[in-house]
Design a protein around this motif. Structure first.
Motif, PDB file in Angstrom:
ATOM      1  N   GLY A   1       0.835  -1.195   0.000  1.00  0.00           N
ATOM      2  CA  GLY A   1       0.000   0.000   0.000  1.00  0.00           C
ATOM      3  C   GLY A   1       0.869   1.244   0.000  1.00  0.00           C
ATOM      4  N   THR A   2       0.231   2.403  -0.025  1.00  0.00           N
ATOM      5  CA  THR A   2       0.964   3.670  -0.104  1.00  0.00           C
ATOM      6  C   THR A   2       1.417   4.180   1.249  1.00  0.00           C
ATOM      7  N   GLY A   3       1.013   3.509   2.318  1.00  0.00           N
ATOM      8  CA  GLY A   3       1.534   3.845   3.628  1.00  0.00           C
ATOM      9  C   GLY A   3       0.682   4.824   4.414  1.00  0.00           C
ATOM     10  N   THR A   4       0.826   4.753   5.728  1.00  0.00           N
ATOM     11  CA  THR A   4       0.205   5.697   6.674  1.00  0.00           C
ATOM     12  C   THR A   4       1.296   6.219   7.578  1.00  0.00           C
ATOM     13  N   ARG A   5       1.419   7.536   7.628  1.00  0.00           N
ATOM     14  CA  ARG A   5       2.415   8.119   8.532  1.00  0.00           C
ATOM     15  C   ARG A   5       1.785   8.274   9.913  1.00  0.00           C
ATOM     16  N   LEU A   6       2.390   7.640  10.903  1.00  0.00           N
ATOM     17  CA  LEU A   6       1.886   7.713  12.265  1.00  0.00           C
ATOM     18  C   LEU A   6       2.729   8.680  13.080  1.00  0.00           C
ATOM     19  N   LYS A   7       2.052   9.657  13.664  1.00  0.00           N
ATOM     20  CA  LYS A   7       2.711  10.590  14.584  1.00  0.00           C
ATOM     21  C   LYS A   7       2.257  10.254  15.996  1.00  0.00           C
ATOM     22  N   VAL A   8       3.211  10.228  16.915  1.00  0.00           N
ATOM     23  CA  VAL A   8       2.901   9.963  18.311  1.00  0.00           C
ATOM     24  C   VAL A   8       3.177  11.234  19.097  1.00  0.00           C
ATOM     25  N   LEU A   9       2.160  11.725  19.767  1.00  0.00           N
ATOM     26  CA  LEU A   9       2.244  13.007  20.472  1.00  0.00           C
ATOM     27  C   LEU A   9       2.510  12.787  21.952  1.00  0.00           C
ATOM     28  N   ALA A  10       3.532  13.488  22.438  1.00  0.00           N
ATOM     29  CA  ALA A  10       3.902  13.343  23.856  1.00  0.00           C
ATOM     30  C   ALA A  10       2.923  14.072  24.770  1.00  0.00           C
TER      31      ALA A  10
END
Lengths: 115, 113
Positions: free
Chosen positions: A106-115
């Motif tokens: 697939g084209t991907g999912t960018r995951l951001k993790v917020l502190a």
């Protein structure tokens, strides 16, 4: 032809919370593998989890688990207790069980993790 | 043991030049894959080698792209007469036999100016 679709280009999650990444695929095959790969900024692709289509039980690996719905051709990834180190691109991938061993990503999912 | 290695890590070339990208798979791995990852895109399959079988070249985008695998080990991806749209990260992966688990290299970032 087989296709893999990730409809979420980007997702965010608070540290320690749970997030689910979606993936759908299309195939006429009955036996195949599905994968989730993680690609951190270092570019090194890392296998997170795999699922064999003939297994009804959903795969789990520590904080990572999948929801595999074969009839719906859906394969979502759940990350529990998200950590800062989980921030990365996540790719869903498909491979036939036998015959050609070409992987479809697939084209991907960018995951951001917020502190 | 050593993982999959790729060289160079980064390559900048002028439009129209030829480039060679190298992949050293994990020792003993019989299968080798090349992928292209363009900015914001997923991994695009290019070519697959398995042992002494004829490679699956179905993903090569044009006849400017070719790949060899010598002695069942090291592989070279060659792009002739590079174009700006060839700019991407080129990833190599290897696996043992028909195992589902691919081990990826760190990739080569190709920039065509």
């Amino acid at each position: 032809a087989q296709t893999v679709t990730q409809s979420q280009p980007e997702m965010s999650v608070q540290e320690a919370e749970t997030v689910t990444l979606s993936c759908t695929y299309d195939t006429s095959e009955s036996d195949y593998y599905l994968f989730w790969y993680k690609q951190p900024p270092s570019r090194q692709m890392i296998l997170v989890i795999r699922q064999e289509a003939y297994k009804q039980q959903n795969a789990t690996e520590n904080r990572f688990s999948v929801n595999f719905q074969k009839a719906a051709k859906s394969f979502s990834l759940k990350i529990s207790d998200s950590q800062l180190g989980d921030a990365a691109m996540y790719f869903c991938a498909y491979r036939r069980f036998s015959g050609t061993y070409k992987y479809i990503f697939g084209t991907g999912t960018r995951l951001k993790v917020l502190a | 043991g050593a993982g999959v290695s790729q060289s160079p890590s980064n390559k900048v070339t002028e439009k129209g030049k030829d480039v060679e990208l190298r992949c050293d798979p994990i020792s003993g791995h019989t299968a080798l894959y090349w992928y292209r990852q363009s900015l914001g895109q997923g991994l695009e399959f290019l070519i697959y080698f398995q042992g002494n079988s004829a490679p699956d070249k179905s993903g090569l985008p044009s006849d400017r792209f070719s790949a060899e695998r010598t002695g069942g080990s090291v592989s070279t991806l060659t792009i002739q007469r590079t174009q700006q749209e060839d700019s991407a990260v080129y990833l190599c992966a290897s696996s043992f036999g028909n195992s589902y688990e691919q081990y990826f290299g760190p990739g080569t970032r190709l920039t065509v100016t």
